[in-house]
Design an enzyme around this catalytic site. Structure first.
Site, mmCIF file in Angstrom:
data_model
loop_
_atom_site.group_PDB
_atom_site.id
_atom_site.type_symbol
_atom_site.label_atom_id
_atom_site.label_comp_id
_atom_site.label_asym_id
_atom_site.label_seq_id
_atom_site.Cartn_x
_atom_site.Cartn_y
_atom_site.Cartn_z
ATOM 1 N N LYS A 22 0.842 -1.216 0.000
ATOM 2 C CA LYS A 22 0.000 0.000 0.000
ATOM 3 C C LYS A 22 0.870 1.256 0.000
ATOM 4 C CE LYS A 22 -1.683 1.595 4.078
ATOM 5 N NZ LYS A 22 -1.418 2.998 4.408
ATOM 6 N N ASN A 23 1.870 1.287 0.875
ATOM 7 C CA ASN A 23 2.628 2.521 1.052
ATOM 8 C C ASN A 23 3.630 2.782 -0.070
ATOM 9 O OD1 ASN A 23 1.132 3.031 3.266
ATOM 10 N ND2 ASN A 23 2.705 2.518 4.773
ATOM 11 N N CYS A 126 -4.824 12.835 12.809
ATOM 12 C CA CYS A 126 -5.496 11.553 12.690
ATOM 13 C C CYS A 126 -5.319 10.832 14.008
ATOM 14 C CB CYS A 126 -4.985 10.754 11.506
ATOM 15 S SG CYS A 126 -3.388 10.048 11.792
ATOM 16 N N ARG A 131 0.436 14.753 13.297
ATOM 17 C CA ARG A 131 0.938 14.624 11.934
ATOM 18 C C ARG A 131 0.919 15.932 11.131
ATOM 19 N NH1 ARG A 131 -1.288 9.012 9.620
ATOM 20 N NH2 ARG A 131 0.668 9.004 8.476
ATOM 21 N N ASP A 316 4.743 0.639 12.000
ATOM 22 C CA ASP A 316 3.551 -0.024 11.451
ATOM 23 C C ASP A 316 3.444 -1.493 11.876
ATOM 24 O OD1 ASP A 316 2.897 2.349 10.263
ATOM 25 O OD2 ASP A 316 3.525 1.776 8.248
ATOM 26 N N ARG A 408 -8.553 -0.567 4.663
ATOM 27 C CA ARG A 408 -7.673 0.448 4.077
ATOM 28 C C ARG A 408 -6.322 -0.152 3.689
ATOM 29 N NH1 ARG A 408 -7.150 5.861 7.281
ATOM 30 N NH2 ARG A 408 -5.853 6.110 5.444
HETATM 31 C C1 EPZ Z 1 4.206 6.969 6.311
HETATM 32 O O1 EPZ Z 1 3.418 8.005 6.844
HETATM 33 C C2 EPZ Z 1 3.297 5.751 6.204
HETATM 34 N N1 EPZ Z 1 2.181 6.076 5.323
HETATM 35 C C3 EPZ Z 1 2.800 5.372 7.589
HETATM 36 O O2 EPZ Z 1 2.025 4.203 7.463
HETATM 37 C C4 EPZ Z 1 3.997 5.080 8.486
HETATM 38 O O3 EPZ Z 1 3.542 4.815 9.796
HETATM 39 C C5 EPZ Z 1 4.923 6.291 8.510
HETATM 40 O O4 EPZ Z 1 5.302 6.650 7.156
HETATM 41 C C6 EPZ Z 1 6.198 6.056 9.306
HETATM 42 O O5 EPZ Z 1 6.879 4.957 8.781
HETATM 43 C C7 EPZ Z 1 2.320 5.952 4.018
HETATM 44 O O6 EPZ Z 1 3.381 5.619 3.502
HETATM 45 C C8 EPZ Z 1 1.114 6.178 3.171
HETATM 46 P P1 EPZ Z 1 6.149 10.371 8.345
HETATM 47 P P2 EPZ Z 1 3.927 9.483 6.824
HETATM 48 O O7 EPZ Z 1 5.993 11.666 7.654
HETATM 49 O O8 EPZ Z 1 4.750 9.707 5.622
HETATM 50 C C9 EPZ Z 1 6.342 13.768 11.635
HETATM 51 C C10 EPZ Z 1 0.156 2.823 7.852
HETATM 52 O O9 EPZ Z 1 -0.333 2.271 8.866
HETATM 53 N N2 EPZ Z 1 6.172 14.787 10.590
HETATM 54 O O10 EPZ Z 1 7.351 9.547 8.078
HETATM 55 O O11 EPZ Z 1 2.753 10.358 7.039
HETATM 56 C C11 EPZ Z 1 5.099 12.904 11.825
HETATM 57 O O12 EPZ Z 1 4.120 13.568 12.599
HETATM 58 C C12 EPZ Z 1 0.646 4.254 7.889
HETATM 59 O O13 EPZ Z 1 0.253 2.272 6.747
HETATM 60 C C13 EPZ Z 1 6.331 16.121 10.911
HETATM 61 O O14 EPZ Z 1 6.596 16.466 12.080
HETATM 62 O O15 EPZ Z 1 4.846 9.492 8.119
HETATM 63 C C14 EPZ Z 1 5.683 11.688 12.505
HETATM 64 O O16 EPZ Z 1 5.852 11.932 13.870
HETATM 65 C C15 EPZ Z 1 0.298 4.998 9.127
HETATM 66 N N3 EPZ Z 1 6.166 17.070 9.941
HETATM 67 C C16 EPZ Z 1 7.059 11.569 11.837
HETATM 68 O O17 EPZ Z 1 7.319 12.844 11.242
HETATM 69 C C17 EPZ Z 1 5.880 16.720 8.653
HETATM 70 O O18 EPZ Z 1 5.750 17.627 7.815
HETATM 71 C C18 EPZ Z 1 7.166 10.505 10.761
HETATM 72 O O19 EPZ Z 1 6.050 10.626 9.910
HETATM 73 C C19 EPZ Z 1 5.752 15.365 8.308
HETATM 74 C C20 EPZ Z 1 5.900 14.416 9.299
#
Ligand code: EPZ
Length: 429
Positions: A22-23, A126, A131, A316, A408
């Site tokens: 998915k990701n 969420c 996030r 995850d 999802r």
């Molecule tokens: C991706 O989300 C995945 N989603 C998530 O999978 C996964 O948990 C996550 O990466 C971490 O591995 C998809 O790929 C579609 P991040 P993403 O930006 O990209 C902070 C699942 O269950 N952050 O790496 O949204 C954020 O709040 C999902 O399949 C900021 O602070 O995650 C978090 O604490 C859930 N500012 C950290 O970074 C920003 O602008 C890592 O989040 C962006 C992120």
């Protein structure tokens, strides 16, 4: 609303085919906005998130065509889908579409790169955390975009196009890395992204972009270099196997006991989690056509884990691992460092009889706890599957409600588990 009923006690034996990730599929689909040609993605999983993103893309003017099955695809469950953004007719991604799935915000990168403007609804928080999107905005601004937040939308423009830059993410973000990398493919000049995410899905996207004519080196390391080009062209790309689905079913075998081949799974995509399972006493064998997971007879040992960006233990898989540790012979500690609120499954696991104490970002799991079936509620995608896993060893019936979360991200979950002997069924209402 559908629910899933699990009757515990059966071991798992057989083969589970691993779906496309998915990701990886989501950012690859978004990359179709970067070219007017066909981007054909193979092995796209049947998931609610894929359907949500198709709605977003078609709203921008993307056509899509699902290819029929070919002889070479016998046994394959995912679909091959051609996406064609011949003309982008609308650069707005409205709230009612973006609010369904956070990753739809990521269209901002390709839209800015190709159309020099985008108006994309902010996704909002969420269940698993606040996030924010600050890293997306900052990295695109570093490429010369002007972005204002107006009425819940990020309104972005880059008159004359984006420009190459050197940018260092203050925190590792998968999504912000995908977006900055896609945006930089059509920027003028060279972009260097430091402290970039190293997740396999970033590498998969980079490989696809390179096949589309992008000039990218370093994906999979923390410094990615992108030399901008004038235009990208179409290609055909196969979505890589889902490492989170792989880890989930490996943990399901670990908790229920049995012997299962996870077909098409690739060990290097989740080596850290597999090593943890070996420490817990699970037998893992890399085969030519997948990964064989076995637990026969002996008990589960407690292992402490801390979630980290790749190549560390993935957030995850944290909920699923916690379900497994409820059956370990001793106490384990699980620390979550990626999301601040990703322990909602703790209360639901407790309803089944788990003994878990929470202290900030650390959960202490006291095993082994005999679990007893109950009605429990899915709270997010990975939390929901941890409840199904707990149900596999719980005495009696466990009913997991709100399974739209599961839909999802897990393709044909109940069929895959039932085919290996689990008593899992969907109750439609
Ligand atoms: C991706 O989300 C995945 N989603 C998530 O999978 C996964 O948990 C996550 O990466 C971490 O591995 C998809 O790929 C579609 P991040 P993403 O930006 O990209 C902070 C699942 O269950 N952050 O790496 O949204 C954020 O709040 C999902 O399949 C900021 O602070 O995650 C978090 O604490 C859930 N500012 C950290 O970074 C920003 O602008 C890592 O989040 C962006 C992120």
């Amino acid at each position: 609303m559908d629910s899933i009923k699990v009757t515990g006690g059966n071991r798992l034996n057989g083969t589970i085919p691993i779906s496309g990730a998915k990701n990886a599929a989501l950012p690859l689909m978004i990359a179709s906005l970067l070219t007017a040609d066909d981007l054909v993605l193979e092995n796209v999983p049947h998931l609610a998130d894929v359907e949500s993103l198709i709605r977003i893309l078609t709203n921008h003017g993307v056509d899509y065509r699902v290819e029929g099955k070919r002889p070479a695809h016998a046994g394959q469950q995912g679909r091959n889908i051609a996406f064609r953004a011949g003309e982008i007719v609308d650069t707005t991604a409205p709230y009612e579409l973006v609010s369904r799935m956070r990753a739809s915000f990521w269209v901002i990168g390709p839209l800015l790169a190709r159309m020099h403007k985008a108006k994309v609804s902010l996704p909002g928080g969420c269940a698993i955390g606040t996030r924010p999107v600050d890293l997306f905005i900052e990295s695109l601004e570093a490429m010369g975009a002007r972005i204002a937040i107006e009425n819940g939308y990020a309104v972005a423009e880059a008159p004359g196009g984006l420009k190459g830059t050197e940018y260092t993410f203050s925190k590792v973000s998968v999504g912000a890395t995908h977006v900055a990398m896609m945006a930089a493919t059509l920027a003028k000049g060279k972009t260097v992204l430091n402290n970039a995410a190293r997740e396999p899905e970033v590498v998969d996207l980079a490989n696809c972009l390179v096949a589309m004519g992008a000039k990218i080196t370093g994906a999979g390391t923390s410094a990615i270099t992108i030399e901008g080009v004038d235009a990208l062209h179409g290609t055909r790309h196969r979505v890589l196997p889902d490492r989170i689905e792989t880890g989930t079913y490996a943990m399901a075998v670990a908790i229920a006991g049995g012997d299962v081949l996870l077909k098409d799974a690739q060990a290097p995509l989740l080596q850290n989690a597999l090593d943890v399972l070996v420490q817990a006493g699970v037998e893992i064998e890399q085969k030519n056509d997948g990964i064989r997971v076995m637990r026969n007879g002996h008990g589960i040992k407690p292992v402490d884990v801390t979630t980290e960006p790749f190549p560390g233990f993935p957030t995850d898989l944290q909920a699923q691992f916690m379900a497994l540790m409820t059956q370990a012979e001793g106490t384990s500690t699980i620390r979550e460092t990626i999301f601040e609120n990703r322990f909602m499954h703790v209360q639901e696991l407790a309803r089944l009889g788990a003994r878990i104490t929470l202290n900030g970002q650390e959960a202490t799991v006291h095993g082994p706890s005999p679990l007893k079936g109950a009605e429990v509620m899915a709270t997010d995608l990975r939390a929901s599957v941890s409840l199904v896993m707990a149900g596999l060893v719980a005495d009696g019936e466990t009913t997991v409600t709100r399974v739209y979360h599961l839909d999802r991200g897990f393709e044909h979950l109940e069929q895959k588990l039932s085919a290996c002997g689990a008593a899992v069924e969907r109750i439609s209402s």
